[in-house]
Every structure is written in C-alpha cells, then in structure tokens.
Design a protein around this motif. Structure first.
Motif, PDB file in Angstrom:
ATOM      1  N   ASN A   1       0.834  -1.206   0.000  1.00 29.64           N
ATOM      2  CA  ASN A   1       0.000   0.000   0.000  1.00 29.64           C
ATOM      3  C   ASN A   1       0.867   1.253   0.000  1.00 29.64           C
ATOM      4  O   ASN A   1       0.562   2.238  -0.678  1.00 29.64           O
TER       5      ASN A   1
ATOM      6  N   ALA B   1       0.985   4.219  -2.675  1.00 30.10           N
ATOM      7  CA  ALA B   1       0.670   5.600  -2.298  1.00 30.10           C
ATOM      8  C   ALA B   1       1.760   6.568  -2.747  1.00 30.10           C
ATOM      9  O   ALA B   1       1.601   7.783  -2.635  1.00 30.10           O
TER      10      ALA B   1
ATOM     11  N   ASP C   1       5.641   5.878   5.395  1.00 31.67           N
ATOM     12  CA  ASP C   1       5.953   6.103   3.974  1.00 31.67           C
ATOM     13  C   ASP C   1       5.895   7.586   3.670  1.00 31.67           C
ATOM     14  O   ASP C   1       5.446   8.379   4.485  1.00 31.67           O
TER      15      ASP C   1
ATOM     16  N   ILE D   1      -3.470   9.880   3.965  1.00 27.27           N
ATOM     17  CA  ILE D   1      -4.896   9.520   4.009  1.00 27.27           C
ATOM     18  C   ILE D   1      -5.651  10.689   4.631  1.00 27.27           C
ATOM     19  O   ILE D   1      -5.271  11.150   5.707  1.00 27.27           O
TER      20      ILE D   1
ATOM     21  N   VAL E   1     -10.147   2.808   6.387  1.00 24.04           N
ATOM     22  CA  VAL E   1      -9.201   2.017   5.586  1.00 24.04           C
ATOM     23  C   VAL E   1      -9.170   0.551   5.976  1.00 24.04           C
ATOM     24  O   VAL E   1      -8.794  -0.290   5.174  1.00 24.04           O
TER      25      VAL E   1
ATOM     26  N   TYR F   1     -13.125  -1.451   1.342  1.00 21.83           N
ATOM     27  CA  TYR F   1     -12.804  -0.043   1.159  1.00 21.83           C
ATOM     28  C   TYR F   1     -11.515   0.072   0.347  1.00 21.83           C
ATOM     29  O   TYR F   1     -10.464  -0.420   0.771  1.00 21.83           O
ATOM     30  N   THR F   2     -11.616   0.681  -0.816  1.00 24.25           N
ATOM     31  CA  THR F   2     -10.420   0.894  -1.629  1.00 24.25           C
ATOM     32  C   THR F   2     -10.579   2.175  -2.430  1.00 24.25           C
ATOM     33  O   THR F   2     -11.700   2.581  -2.745  1.00 24.25           O
ATOM     34  N   THR F   3      -9.442   2.830  -2.737  1.00 23.70           N
ATOM     35  CA  THR F   3      -9.507   4.009  -3.604  1.00 23.70           C
ATOM     36  C   THR F   3      -8.814   3.705  -4.921  1.00 23.70           C
ATOM     37  O   THR F   3      -8.569   4.589  -5.720  1.00 23.70           O
ATOM     38  N   LYS F   4      -8.507   2.402  -5.104  1.00 25.54           N
ATOM     39  CA  LYS F   4      -7.735   2.031  -6.302  1.00 25.54           C
ATOM     40  C   LYS F   4      -8.633   1.400  -7.354  1.00 25.54           C
ATOM     41  O   LYS F   4      -9.579   0.691  -7.015  1.00 25.54           O
TER      42      LYS F   4
ATOM     43  N   GLY G   1      -8.230  -2.280  -6.941  1.00 27.21           N
ATOM     44  CA  GLY G   1      -8.101  -2.731  -5.550  1.00 27.21           C
ATOM     45  C   GLY G   1      -9.308  -3.539  -5.127  1.00 27.21           C
ATOM     46  O   GLY G   1     -10.401  -3.398  -5.663  1.00 27.21           O
ATOM     47  N   TRP G   2      -9.080  -4.416  -4.144  1.00 32.11           N
ATOM     48  CA  TRP G   2     -10.183  -5.185  -3.558  1.00 32.11           C
ATOM     49  C   TRP G   2     -10.555  -4.641  -2.185  1.00 32.11           C
ATOM     50  O   TRP G   2     -11.593  -4.969  -1.645  1.00 32.11           O
ATOM     51  N   GLY G   3      -9.611  -3.890  -1.631  1.00 36.29           N
ATOM     52  CA  GLY G   3      -9.878  -3.344  -0.297  1.00 36.29           C
ATOM     53  C   GLY G   3      -9.855  -4.391   0.791  1.00 36.29           C
ATOM     54  O   GLY G   3     -10.527  -4.254   1.810  1.00 36.29           O
TER      55      GLY G   3
ATOM     56  N   GLY H   1      -6.664  -5.868   1.794  1.00 37.70           N
ATOM     57  CA  GLY H   1      -5.314  -5.949   2.367  1.00 37.70           C
ATOM     58  C   GLY H   1      -5.268  -5.553   3.833  1.00 37.70           C
ATOM     59  O   GLY H   1      -4.765  -6.298   4.677  1.00 37.70           O
ATOM     60  N   LEU H   2      -5.796  -4.372   4.142  1.00 37.99           N
ATOM     61  CA  LEU H   2      -5.706  -3.881   5.520  1.00 37.99           C
ATOM     62  C   LEU H   2      -6.693  -4.585   6.439  1.00 37.99           C
ATOM     63  O   LEU H   2      -6.409  -4.802   7.618  1.00 37.99           O
TER      64      LEU H   2
ATOM     65  N   THR I   1       2.312   8.616   5.654  1.00 36.43           N
ATOM     66  CA  THR I   1       1.471   7.869   6.602  1.00 36.43           C
ATOM     67  C   THR I   1       2.348   6.974   7.461  1.00 36.43           C
ATOM     68  O   THR I   1       3.366   6.466   6.978  1.00 36.43           O
TER      69      THR I   1
HETATM   70  N1  LIG Z   1       0.118   3.990   3.086  1.00 36.11           N
HETATM   71  C1  LIG Z   1      -1.040   4.471   2.602  1.00 36.11           C
HETATM   72  N2  LIG Z   1      -1.114   5.746   2.130  1.00 36.11           N
HETATM   73  C2  LIG Z   1      -2.272   6.221   1.645  1.00 36.11           C
HETATM   74  N3  LIG Z   1      -3.426   5.523   1.576  1.00 36.11           N
HETATM   75  C3  LIG Z   1      -3.416   4.265   2.029  1.00 36.11           C
HETATM   76  C4  LIG Z   1      -2.237   3.664   2.560  1.00 36.11           C
HETATM   77  N4  LIG Z   1      -2.532   2.401   2.943  1.00 36.11           N
HETATM   78  C5  LIG Z   1      -3.838   2.228   2.650  1.00 36.11           C
HETATM   79  N5  LIG Z   1      -4.373   3.314   2.100  1.00 36.11           N
HETATM   80  C6  LIG Z   1      -5.787   3.481   1.668  1.00 36.11           C
HETATM   81  O1  LIG Z   1      -6.541   2.404   2.203  1.00 36.11           O
HETATM   82  C7  LIG Z   1      -7.227   1.721   1.175  1.00 36.11           C
HETATM   83  C8  LIG Z   1      -7.420   0.283   1.558  1.00 36.11           C
HETATM   84  O2  LIG Z   1      -6.227  -0.446   1.493  1.00 36.11           O
HETATM   85  P1  LIG Z   1      -6.284  -2.017   1.329  1.00 36.11           P
HETATM   86  O3  LIG Z   1      -7.204  -2.571   2.371  1.00 36.11           O
HETATM   87  O4  LIG Z   1      -4.903  -2.550   1.300  1.00 36.11           O
HETATM   88  O5  LIG Z   1      -6.998  -2.246  -0.046  1.00 36.11           O
HETATM   89  P2  LIG Z   1      -6.439  -1.947  -1.523  1.00 36.11           P
HETATM   90  O6  LIG Z   1      -4.940  -1.892  -1.443  1.00 36.11           O
HETATM   91  O7  LIG Z   1      -6.922  -3.105  -2.325  1.00 36.11           O
HETATM   92  O8  LIG Z   1      -7.057  -0.664  -1.939  1.00 36.11           O
HETATM   93  C9  LIG Z   1      -6.435   1.995  -0.069  1.00 36.11           C
HETATM   94  O9  LIG Z   1      -7.202   1.899  -1.227  1.00 36.11           O
HETATM   95  C10 LIG Z   1      -5.916   3.409   0.181  1.00 36.11           C
HETATM   96  O10 LIG Z   1      -6.893   4.360  -0.195  1.00 36.11           O
END
Ligand SMILES: Nc1ncnc2c1ncn2[C@@H]1O[C@H](COP(=O)(O)OP(=O)(O)O)[C@@H](O)[C@H]1O
Ligand SMILES: [Mg+2]
Length: 393
Positions: free
Chosen positions: A299, A303, A330, A335, A343, A348-351, A354-356, A358-359, A385
């Motif tokens: 991530n 970013a 990083d 965010i 997050v 939840y994803t902004t990509k 993305g699947w949202g 990971g976190l 972040t």
């Molecule tokens: N280090 C970071 N800097 C900025 N935004 C982040 C960071 N880590 C996570 N995010 C935000 O959190 C969202 C969710 O992350 P994640 O659960 O890994 O799903 P994905 O990577 O598939 O989008 C990301 O889409 C991003 O918007």
C-alpha cells in the motif's frame, strides 16, 4: 471506493434522526398531558377548598350538604393535609402513612409531607371566622408524578433494548464474518495443495533428468514453487488457530523487507531502524506476519507513485515496555482524516484495481491471531502515513 459505506452512514444518520424525533415527540406529548392533568388537579383542589370553607362556615345542616359531601369524597387522588393556625394537624387525606408507625412517628411523617407540599404549592387558607384560619396543604397526585417521569423511564428502557440489540447484532455479524474468512482460507489452501504437490514432483523429475538438470528454468521453477508454498501456508494458517512463537523480530522483519525490496522499483527505498538489542524476541507466526508487512508496504508503494522511502522503526512503546511496536512510515500521498477510520473496512479501496481486503486482513491477523494492535498512527495528506503494528514481546 465502494459507495456501500457512504450509504451505510446515511442510513445510520436517518435512523438516529428518526429515533431522536420519536423521543422528542414522546417527551413533548407527555409534557402536554402533565400540563393538562396538573391544571385539572388545581381546579379540583380549589373546588375542594371552597367546599371545606363553606361547610365549616355554615353551621346548620344545609340542603345541599349531600352535594358538599360528594365533592369532598370525590378527591381520591390528591394528597391533602389540614392544619390549624398553630400548625396542629387536624386531618389528612390520600396520604399513605407507612403501616406500623406509632402516633408520634406518624405525625413526624405528616410534618415532612407538609414540608414537601409547601415546596410545591403555598397552602390554601380557609377563614373559619373570628379571625381564625385553617390551612390546606396539598401536592400533585402520585399519578401526575408518575406521568412526569414516564417518558424518561420509557426512553431509558428503549435505550437499553437498543444497546442490547446493537451488541447482539454486531456480535453475530462478526461471527459470520469469521466463518467466511476462515472457510474461504481453508478452501483456498486445500485447493492449492494438489497442484502444488504435483509441481514439486515435476521439479524433482526435471532435476533428475539429464536433459533439463542444468537448465536455469529448473531453478526458477523452484523459486515459484517456494512462493506458492508460502501462499498456501498463509491461507492454511489463517484457516486454523495459528501457532505463535518467540521469533527474532528484527531478523524476521528484515527478511520480509528484503524479499519486498527485490520486487519493487529501485526508486523506493526501504530502511529498518531500531534501538532494540538485535536478538529481541516477539511472538509471531512468520507466514502471517510477513503477509501483514507485505500488505502494508505494498500500500505504501502504491501511495508513492513509484518514488519515495519506507521506514520501519522497531521500538518498545513508551506506555507498555513489554510490547514491540513497528512503525511503518511512507512518504506517500497520505490519508485524509475523514477516511482514516475506513481504511480497515473490508471492501474499502480508492484504487481502480483494488479489492480493499489488504488492511482488513492485516488487522485481523494482528488483532485476532496475534492479540496485538494495528492502526494508523499518523497521516498527513501530501506528506505520508505511519501504520503502527503492536506485538507482544
Ligand atoms: N500507506 C497508505 N497511504 C495512503 N493511503 C493508504 C495507505 N494504505 C492504505 N491506504 C488506503 O486504504 C485503502 C485500503 O487499502 P487495502 O485494504 O490494502 O486495499 P487496496 O490496497 O486493495 O485498496 C487503499 O485503497 C488506500 O486508499
Ligand atoms: Mg492493499
């Protein structure tokens, strides 16, 4: 980002607004009732006092004494106490004196009642001729008092029910989520198992064969098999109760990072910093811990648009020296404050791709499987972040 979370918070807002509206309406409506009843009791007591005055001042039996008696008897709810000018108690009606009191105690009780009544209303004065006067003390009926507090009691009961319902619901939802995560992970590990073991067999076969033994492809195949084995191990670990071991946390972190470093652009630099002794242990399950570091760092790379630095700082948190904190900072886009809570939500994803997950997965691994913590420690739009992982030392 999936619109589901925006929709959810809007629905929540509507529910809360609706509940507040109902609560306010109940309180207002009951207040109107209390007001009306109070006015009626006031009228009733005035009539009562007038009747008393009339009876006392009319010596001979009058024609309408029967009517007077009815009026006096009609008051079965409003507590009243009569006294003479010297505050001697003459009579009491609708005052429930506790049973078994001696006469003196009963009088003391009535005096306290009078004090309470005085606070509610000034007594009604009844002239009884020759400059003498009696007093009628009174207070609102028990019914009116109960009605006054009724909406509060009602709202408290509804509030308790709502809280219980909320916890039951969120508990059962969490239990369901757990079943999905675990079931899916087990299934994946299971399905990967069969082709993986035959791949291992094929590689062994190639190693033995004269024709292929020296081909670099055999080595490469081996690396991919190792990679697949790690993935399978992760899924099988998340699908069962994982074993935690005291591991050299610095070494484990460095290994995870060097693996990642070899797979991302050179313009992203990794650094592991610490003041801890090099053999500091922490309780981890390596395949799962690696997965967390990988998710957070991937991530971070995303970013940063391919250029920047990622620093992992291992230390003991100031407040709890038995734990190990790993701060992953990083220099990415950061965010926004309003999104920090979201997050970790699955989906939840902004990509674009993305699947949202990971976190959400990382948080599960750290909090459910390692009994640690994972949260955003700092983030500033345009600057970067810091995620903090807390492990048991
Ligand atoms: N280090 C970071 N800097 C900025 N935004 C982040 C960071 N880590 C996570 N995010 C935000 O959190 C969202 C969710 O992350 P994640 O659960 O890994 O799903 P994905 O990577 O598939 O989008 C990301 O889409 C991003 O918007
Ligand atoms: Mg991700």
């Amino acid at each position: 980002m999936l619109p589901i979370y925006d929709q959810k918070s809007r629905i929540k807002l509507v529910i809360v607004a609706g509940a507040l509206l109902i609560a306010a309406a109940t309180v207002i409506y009951t207040n109107i009732l209390v007001q009306r009843l109070s006015e009626r009791e006031q009228q009733q007591i005035d009539l009562y006092a007038k009747t008393q005055r009339y009876i006392i001042n009319t010596e001979e039996e009058s024609d309408n004494s029967f009517l007077m008696d009815e009026i006096i008897k009609a008051n079965t709810t409003i507590p009243v106490i009569f006294t003479d000018a010297d505050a001697n108690i003459i009579d009491a009606k609708n005052v429930s004196i506790p049973k078994g009191l001696s006469e003196q105690a009963a009088i003391a009780f009535l005096r306290r009642e009078i004090a309470v009544m005085k606070q509610q209303h000034p007594p009604i004065v009844v002239e009884i001729g020759a400059g003498l006067r009696n007093f009628i003390y009174y207070k609102e009926s028990a019914l009116l008092t109960q009605l006054r507090y009724y909406p509060l009691v009602q709202l408290a009961v509804i509030g308790c029910l709502a809280i219980i319902a909320y916890f039951t619901f969120s508990y059962s939802r969490r239990a369901e989520q757990n079943r999905v995560w675990v079931g899916l992970a087990k299934e994946t590990a299971h399905q990967l198992g069969t082709p993986l073991s035959s791949l291992v067999g094929w590689q062994a076969y190639l190693r033995e064969s004269e024709r292929f033994r020296d081909e670099p492809i055999v080595e490469e195949l081996g690396k991919d098999i190792r990679r697949l084995e790690i993935i399978t191990e992760r899924f099988s670990n998340i699908g069962s109760v994982p074993v935690l071991k005291d591991e050299n946390i610095l070494r484990v972190t460095q290994n995870a990072i060097s693996y990642l470093q070899s797979r991302v652009s050179r313009k992203v630099t990794f650094e592991v910093k610490t003041d801890l002794p090099t053999d500091t242990p922490a309780q981890v399950n390596i395949p799962l811990f690696d997965w967390v570091i990988e998710n957070i760092c991937k991530n971070a790379v995303d970013a940063m648009d391919g250029r920047g630095s990622i620093t992992l700082h291992l230390r003991r948190p100031i407040r709890n020296k038995s734990q190990i904190a790993i701060d992953i900072t990083d220099t990415g886009k950061g965010i926004p404050k309003s999104k920090i809570e979201r997050v970790f939500l699955p989906g939840y994803t902004t990509k674009k791709r993305g699947w949202g997950l990971g976190l959400a997965l990382a948080k599960r691994i750290i909090e459910n499987y390692h009994r640690g913590k994972l949260f955003v420690k700092w983030s500033e739009v345009g600057r970067g972040t810091t995620f903090r992982v807390i492990l048991k030392g």
